[in-house]
Motif scaffolding. Structure first.
Motif, mmCIF file in Angstrom:
data_model
loop_
_atom_site.group_PDB
_atom_site.id
_atom_site.type_symbol
_atom_site.label_atom_id
_atom_site.label_comp_id
_atom_site.label_asym_id
_atom_site.label_seq_id
_atom_site.Cartn_x
_atom_site.Cartn_y
_atom_site.Cartn_z
ATOM 1 N N ALA A 116 60.870 36.024 55.647
ATOM 2 C CA ALA A 116 62.213 35.849 56.205
ATOM 3 C C ALA A 116 62.775 37.128 56.806
ATOM 4 C CB ALA A 116 63.158 35.318 55.120
ATOM 5 N N ASN A 117 62.508 38.263 56.191
ATOM 6 C CA ASN A 117 63.081 39.529 56.659
ATOM 7 C C ASN A 117 62.016 40.488 57.178
ATOM 8 O OD1 ASN A 117 65.991 39.513 56.315
ATOM 9 N ND2 ASN A 117 65.565 39.198 54.136
ATOM 10 N N SER A 118 60.888 39.983 57.620
ATOM 11 C CA SER A 118 59.764 40.838 57.980
ATOM 12 C C SER A 118 59.342 40.647 59.430
ATOM 13 C CB SER A 118 58.578 40.556 57.055
ATOM 14 O OG SER A 118 57.456 41.318 57.420
ATOM 15 N N ILE A 119 59.583 41.656 60.259
ATOM 16 C CA ILE A 119 59.070 41.624 61.631
ATOM 17 C C ILE A 119 57.557 41.832 61.622
ATOM 18 C CG2 ILE A 119 59.130 42.757 63.885
ATOM 19 C CD1 ILE A 119 62.018 43.432 63.421
ATOM 20 N N ARG A 120 57.091 42.670 60.720
ATOM 21 C CA ARG A 120 55.656 42.962 60.658
ATOM 22 C C ARG A 120 54.851 41.713 60.314
ATOM 23 N NH1 ARG A 120 53.933 44.160 55.185
ATOM 24 N NH2 ARG A 120 52.186 45.357 56.031
ATOM 25 N N ALA A 121 55.435 40.828 59.487
ATOM 26 C CA ALA A 121 54.730 39.596 59.140
ATOM 27 C C ALA A 121 54.630 38.658 60.338
ATOM 28 C CB ALA A 121 55.429 38.893 57.986
ATOM 29 N N LEU A 122 55.628 38.705 61.224
ATOM 30 C CA LEU A 122 55.599 37.870 62.422
ATOM 31 C C LEU A 122 54.540 38.349 63.405
ATOM 32 C CD1 LEU A 122 59.440 37.536 63.138
ATOM 33 C CD2 LEU A 122 57.995 35.977 61.826
ATOM 34 N N SER A 123 54.186 39.628 63.299
ATOM 35 C CA SER A 123 53.311 40.251 64.294
ATOM 36 C C SER A 123 51.872 40.388 63.839
ATOM 37 C CB SER A 123 53.857 41.638 64.655
ATOM 38 O OG SER A 123 55.213 41.550 65.046
#
Length: 535
Positions: free
Chosen positions: A207-214
Motif C-alpha cells: 500500500a505504501n511502497s513505490i518500490r513494490a510497484l516497480s
C-alpha cells in the motif's frame, strides 16, 4: 549474458541462415524452465518450440529489431557462452567456449563485464588459425554499423536537453494510461466494485511502497531500497486512495510485511478496526526481486499474508463489511482456498512507480477496468504447468484462466459469422530440401503468411492432424475497442493459412485439410463459436 546482432544477419540471409537458427534456439525458451526458477535447463519439444515460443521472437526480428540477448540457459541441452564451461560442462575451457560460440552461433558481442577471456581468446583463436578472421570482421562490422545507425559516431554522448523528457508529464500520462488498461478484475461478487463506501480500511505491505510497484531492475538490480530512491517521482497506492476517496474516507493500518511477518504487533489493531468500516482492502504481493534472487520453491503467497486474508475474512464474516484483495505481483502467487473468502480480487501486476493512482481509480470506478489476464493463474501445485493452449485431452481447471477479466459494464457479443466457410489451405513446404527462398516455400525463419507464393508443384496436405495432437485453443487475434453506453461496433478478423499452420513431427510447417472451430472469448462464459473447413 551477450548480445546477438540480428539486424546484420537479415542483410545476407542465405549465408547466415544456419547461424540465425542456432542463435534463435538459444535465446528462446527462457520462460519455461523445468522447475520454474531462474536459469535452469529447459526441455521443449521441437514443435512446441516452433509453434509457441518462436513466433513472438520471429515477429520482432521481422520488424527490424537491432539486437537480441542470448540467454543463460540451455535449451534441450544446448547451452551458450561461458556457462558452456562453468555450469553445463560441454566445453573443456573458457577458450573452448569462445571457439564454440564463434563457430556455431551468431553471437557478435559478449557483454559480461568480468568475462575478459572471451575477447582475449577470440583474438588468439584468429591468430592461431582456429577461427576465420572474417568471422570477427562480420561481427565487428555489425556492431559498428549499429553504432553508426543510432548516431553514436556523430554524437557519442546524449544531448543534455533530453533530460527534460525524463519524468515529463507526457511520459507519466502514457505510463498511467498503460496501467489503467492492464489492471484486471478477477472477481467481483455482488458488484462490490467500484467501491461506494465512505469507510475504507487499507492494509498490506504494497500500500505504501513505490518500490513494490516497480520491482527489480528499477533504480538497481534488486529494486530500490525505499521510496526515497525515487526522489518524488511516483505515487504510492495510498496516495491514490487519498486522492480518489478523500483522506476522511480512508484509513491505513499496518499488519504484515512482504514476508508475512507481523509489523510491530500491529496486526491486532488492524483486525480490531475492521468492525468500524464498510470495506477492507488488502494490498498484498511480492517484494522486489530480479532473476535468481526471486527463486522460490512454493508459489503460495507467504504464509503470514495468507493468514492475514483468512483472519480479515473471518472478522468480516456475518457483517456488512466487504473484503477486497489487490495483488501486486509479477507472477501468479497461489491463494490456496482463500478466493471464496474475499468479495473481490484485482490483479494489479507490477504497474511501475506511477501505478498507485490508477489502481485507486479502478477501485473507485473513475476508470472502467478492461484488462485481461495474459497468463493462466494456477489453482495449486497440480496445474502449475497447465497452459490455455493445452492438448485437447489435458484438464484445465485453473483458479483464473488465460483471458479472464471483468468490467463494470455489461458487454454482449453477437452475430459471430464468416463470409466464407471454406479456406483453401496448401502445404507450406513440398518436402524438398531446397532453400526456402529458391522454392518459394515458407518456413519458420522467413515465412509469415499468404503473401508468399506457393509453387505449382505443391499439393494439398495429406498428413492427418493426428501427426501432432491439436491444441484445445490457440490465440490468433486480439483487438481492443472502446464503446460508449448502448454503442455497438463490428469487429472484423481475417483468417489466413498462417493462422492454421503448425509444425509436425518433421518440424515442417504445414496446414492440414479438415474442420476448424473459430471461437471468440474462448474459455469464458460469453464464448461464441463457428465452424469452417480447410480444403
Amino acid at each position: 549474458m551477450g548480445g546477438a546482432m540480428i539486424r546484420g544477419l537479415q542483410g545476407d540471409y542465405k549465408k547466415d541462415r544456419t547461424r540465425v537458427a542456432a542463435c534463435m534456439k538459444h535465446f528462446i525458451g527462457y520462460s519455461v524452465s523445468r522447475n520454474g526458477q531462474d536459469k535452469p535447463s529447459v526441455w521443449i519439444p521441437g514443435n512446441y518450440l516452433m509453434d509457441y515460443f518462436v513466433p513472438s521472437f520471429q515477429v520482432a526480428v521481422q520488424a527490424g529489431v537491432a539486437t537480441a540477448m542470448e540467454t543463460y540457459i540451455d535449451v534441450n541441452s544446448q547451452p551458450e557462452l561461458d556457462r558452456l564451461y562453468t555450469e553445463h560442462h560441454t566445453a573443456s575451457s573458457l577458450r573452448a567456449t569462445a571457439q564454440m560460440c564463434l563457430k556455431q552461433t551468431a553471437l557478435d558481442m559478449a557483454m559480461v563485464p568480468e568475462l575478459e577471456s572471451f575477447s582475449r581468446d577470440a583474438v588468439a583463436l584468429v591468430q592461431e588459425g582456429e577461427i576465420d578472421r572474417q568471422r570477427l570482421v562480420e561481427s565487428v562490422a555489425k556492431v559498428l554499423q549499429l553504432k553508426k545507425d543510432v548516431g553514436l559516431f556523430d554524437q557519442p554522448v546524449s544531448d543534455p536537453k533530453l533530460l527534460s523528457y525524463v519524468g515529463s508529464k507526457q511520459d507519466i500520462t502514457a505510463t498511467k494510461n498503460a496501467v489503467r488498461e492492464s489492471i484486471t478484475v478477477l472477481k467481483n461478487m455482488d458488484s462490490i466494485l467500484p467501491l461506494k463506501s465512505n469507510r475504507i480500511l487499507v492494509t498490506g505491505p504494497a500500500a505504501n511502497s513505490i518500490r513494490a510497484l516497480s520491482d527489480g531492475w528499477s533504480i538497481k538490480w534488486q529494486g530500490a531500497e525505499d521510496n526515497e530512491w525515487y526522489q518524488g517521482r511516483g505515487e504510492t497506492i495510498m496516495d491514490g486512495m487519498y486522492s480518489e476517496f478523500g483522506s476522511d474516507s480512508v484509513s491505513f493500518k499496518e499488519s504484515v510485511d512482504f514476508d508475512g511477518n507481523p509489523v510491530s504487533g500491529s496486526e491486532d489493531a488492524f483486525l480490531t478496526a475492521i468492525g468500524d468500516v464498510d470495506t477492507v482492502v488488502l494490498f498484498l504481493g511480492e517484494k522486489p526481486y530480479a532473476e535468481i534472487a526471486g527463486n522460490i520453491n512454493n508459489l503460495d503467497l507467504p504464509l503470514g499474508q495468507l493468514d492475514l486474508i483468512r483472519k480479515a475474512a473471518e472478522k468480516a464474516k456475518g457483517t456488512n463489511t466487504k473484503v477486497v484483495l489487490v495483488l501486486v505481483e509479477g507472477r501468479p502467487r497461489v491463494l490456496q482456498d482463500l478466493t471464496d473468502k474475499v468479495d473481490a480480487i484485482v490483479m494489479a501486476y507490477l504497474p511501475g512507480p506511477w501505478g498507485g493512482h490508477p489502481i485507486a481509480e479502478i477501485l473507485r470506478g473513475s476508470v472502467n477496468p478492461s484488462g485481461r489476464l495474459p497468463m493462466t493463474y494456477p489453482n495449486g501445485p497440480g496445474d502449475m504447468n497447465s497452459n490455455y493452449y493445452r492438448s485437447g485431452v489435458d484438464p484445465y481447471k485453473p483458479l483464473f484462466s488465460f483471458g479472464e477479466g471483468l468490467s463494470y459494464s455489461t458487454v454482449e457479443y453477437q452475430n459471430l459469422k464468416l463470409n466464407n466457410n471454406l479456406l483453401h489451405a496448401k502445404t507450406y513446404e513440398d518436402g524438398s530440401s531446397k532453400d526456402s527462398h529458391e522454392s518459394g516455400d515458407v518456413n519458420w525463419i522467413d515465412g509469415t503468411n499468404d503473401k508468399f507464393k506457393v509453387p505449382e508443384s505443391t499439393i494439398v496436405a495429406k498428413v492427418n492432424r493426428s501427426d501432432v495432437m491439436p491444441e484445445a485453443f490457440l490465440l490468433k487475434g486480439f483487438r481492443k475497442v472502446s464503446l460508449d453506453a448502448d454503442e455497438t461496433k463490428e469487429v472484423e478478423f481475417t483468417i489466413t493459412r498462417d493462422a492454421l499452420a503448425y509444425h509436425g513431427r518433421s518440424l515442417r510447417k504445414k496446414v492440414e485439410k479438415g474442420k476448424f472451430t473459430l471461437t471468440v472469448n474462448a474459455v469464458r462464459p460469453e464464448a461464441q463459436s463457428v465452424k469452417f473447413e480447410a480444403v
